[in-house]
Design a protein around this motif. Structure first.
Motif, PDB file in Angstrom:
ATOM      1  N   ARG A  51       0.835  -1.202   0.000  1.00  0.00           N
ATOM      2  CA  ARG A  51       0.000   0.000   0.000  1.00  0.00           C
ATOM      3  C   ARG A  51       0.864   1.243   0.000  1.00  0.00           C
ATOM      4  O   ARG A  51       1.275   1.732   1.052  1.00  0.00           O
ATOM      5  CB  ARG A  51      -0.929  -0.017   1.220  1.00  0.00           C
ATOM      6  N   ASP A  70      -4.824   3.323   6.326  1.00  0.00           N
ATOM      7  CA  ASP A  70      -5.838   4.376   6.152  1.00  0.00           C
ATOM      8  C   ASP A  70      -5.276   5.734   6.584  1.00  0.00           C
ATOM      9  O   ASP A  70      -5.511   6.750   5.932  1.00  0.00           O
ATOM     10  CB  ASP A  70      -7.103   4.070   6.972  1.00  0.00           C
ATOM     11  N   ASP A 116      -3.957  -2.590   8.346  1.00  0.00           N
ATOM     12  CA  ASP A 116      -5.266  -2.079   7.945  1.00  0.00           C
ATOM     13  C   ASP A 116      -5.438  -0.656   8.463  1.00  0.00           C
ATOM     14  O   ASP A 116      -5.807   0.265   7.731  1.00  0.00           O
ATOM     15  CB  ASP A 116      -6.366  -2.987   8.508  1.00  0.00           C
TER      16      ASP A 116
HETATM   17 MG    MG Z   1      -8.939  -1.082   5.571  1.00  0.00          MG
END
Ligand code: MG
Ligand code: IPM
Length: 366
Positions: free
Chosen positions: A108, A253, A249
Motif C-alpha cells: 500500500r 488508512d 489495515d
Molecule cells: Mg482497511
C-alpha cells in the motif's frame, strides 16, 4: 503471439462499478497501444454476487480468479449487507479470495502528488515529497485466527478472536518487505506491539533474523501506537513499513489520508509467485455511489501497479503514471481532491477517465 494473459475484473459494490469502468477503459487503451495481449473477463463478487447467487464469492468467480494472471477489483460492501449472515457478507468474500489465492503480501503505497499538497490535512511542508510504502501481511493474524466467534458464557455474550502468526508467515512477509525496501530507499521499519503481545515478540525476532540476509537495508522497529503518531507527526521519516494484518489495515488508512485523499491510492496483494490482485484502498463509498463523482484514479493507478508488478509491462505502467501526473498538473480534479485552487477544473468520474485516456493517447503520438 503467446497465449493471451487473463485479467479478471471484479467491479463489486457501491462506487465499484463506476471506478472499474474507468480502470477498464484505461487497461483496454494500453492493451491496444502496447499490444499486451490481455483478455479481460468480468465476474460477480461481493454484495453484487450475494444478491445474484447467494454467495459473495461464487464458485465460478473463484475459479476464474484462480486461472487469471491478475485480478482487478473495485470495492465491496454496503450497509444493506450488515444484516446478512456473517459468513455471507461481502467482506467475507474478500477475505476468502485473499486467503484462497494466498495473497499474503499487501503493498500500500502512499505517494503525494505535489499538486495535491494542499488537499492533505497536514501542513504542505510535512507531506511534500511523501513517498512511503506499507507492506501489510494479508492472510494471517487476527483476521483469520481461530477460535473466533460470539457465544454465551456465564449468562452473557462474549466475542473473541485469535491473534496468531507462525514463524513461516512472518518470515515470508519480512522477505517480501526487505525485497521492496531494497528497490526503494533501503530503510525498513517493522511495526509491532512487542511490549504487550507475545505474537509481536516472535514477529520482531523473526524480522531481525531475516534482516541478516539484507545487510544493505537499515532495519528499525516501532510500536504501533508510536507509529500511528509518527505517521501524522513526521511521515517523511518512513520509507517502507512492514506490519501485521490489522495494524496494517489501520496504519494504511492513516497514511492514505496524508496524501490528500484515500481516492488516490492503489494497492497490490501478491502471492509467492507474484500473481496479484489489485484494488484501490478506499471502500465502496455507498454515500456517493451512483452519482458519477467518485475518483477513479486509485483504480487507474491499481491498473498501473498490475502492469508493473505482475505483468512486467513497465512501459505501459510508466505511461499510466505519467498520464495521472499530467492530468493533475493540468488542474483536473474529482471532488475528493479539489482544494479550491485557481487553476482547478472539477470533473466527474467518466471525465477523469477521458482525461487519462487523452493523456495516454497524446503520449503515444508524441
Ligand atoms: Mg482497511
Ligand atoms: C481493507 C479493508 C478490508 C480489510 C475490509 C473491507 C475487509 O478495510 O482492505 O483495508 O479490513 O482488510
Amino acid at each position: 503471439m503467446s497465449q493471451a494473459r487473463k485479467i479478471v475484473i471484479l467491479p463489486g459494490d457501491g462506487i465499484g462499478p463506476e471506478i472499474i469502468a474507468e480502470g477498464r477503459r484505461v487497461l483496454e487503451t494500453v492493451n491496444q497501444q502496447y499490444d499486451l495481449g490481455l483478455s479481460l473477463q468480468t465476474c460477480l463478487f461481493g454484495g453484487a454476487a450475494y444478491d445474484a447467487s447467494g454467495s459473495p464469492l461464487p464458485e465460478d468467480t473463484l475459479s476464474a480468479c484462480r486461472e487469471a494472471d491478475a485480478i482487478l477489483l473495485g470495492a465491496i460492501g454496503g450497509p444493506q449487507y450488515d444484516t446478512a449472515p456473517r459468513d455471507l457478507r461481502p467482506e467475507r468474500g474478500l477475505l476468502g479470495l485473499r486467503s484462497e489465492l494466498k495473497l499474503f503480501s499487501n503493498l500500500r503505497p502512499a505517494l503525494l502528488y505535489p499538486e495535491l499538497a494542499d488537499a492533505s490535512s497536514l501542513k504542505p511542508e510535512l507531506v511534500a515529497g511523501l513517498d512511503l510504502m506499507i507492506v501489510r501481511e494479508l492472510t494471517g493474524g487476527i483476521y483469520f485466527g481461530k477460535p473466533r466467534g460470539i457465544e454465551e458464557r456465564n449468562g452473557e455474550r462474549v466475542g473473541f478472536n485469535t491473534l496468531v502468526y507462525s514463524e513461516s508467515e512472518i518470515r515470508r512477509i519480512a522477505v517480501s518487505a526487505f525485497e521492496i525496501a531494497r528497490q526503494r530507499g533501503s530503510r525498513l521499519c517493522s511495526v509491532d506491539k512487542m511490549n504487550v503481545l507475545e505474537v509481536s515478540e516472535l514477529w520482531r525476532e523473526v524480522v531481525i533474523e531475516v534482516g541478516k540476509d539484507y545487510p544493505d537495508v537499515e532495519l528499525t522497529h516501532m510500536f504501533v501506537d508510536n507509529a500511528a503518531m509518527q505517521l501524522v507527526r513526521a511521515p517523511k521519516q518512513f520509507d517502507v513499513i512492514v506490519t501485521s494484518n490489522m495494524f496494517g489495515d489501520i496504519l494504511s488508512d492513516a497514511a492514505a489520508m496524508l496524501t490528500g485523499s484515500i481516492g488516490m491510492l492503489p494497492s497490490a496483494s501478491l502471492d509467492e509467485a507474484g500473481k496479484g490482485m489489485y484494488e484501490p484502498i478506499h471502500g465502496s463509498a455507498p454515500d456517493i455511489a451512483g452519482q458519477g463523482v467518485a475518483n477513479p484514479l486509485a483504480t487507474i493507478l491499481s491498473v498501473s501497479m498490475m502492469l508493473r508488478y505482475t505483468l512486467k509491462e513497465t512501459a505501459a505502467a510508466d505511461a499510466i503514471d505519467s498520464a495521472v501526473a499530467q492530468v493533475l498538473a493540468q488542474g483536473y480534479r474529482c471532488k475528493d481532491i479539489a482544494s479550491g485552487e485557481a487553476n482547478e477544473q472539477l470533473i466527474n468520474t467518466t471525465q477523469m477517465g477521458d482525461a487519462i485516456i487523452a493523456a495516454l493517447q497524446a503520449g503515444a503520438d508524441s
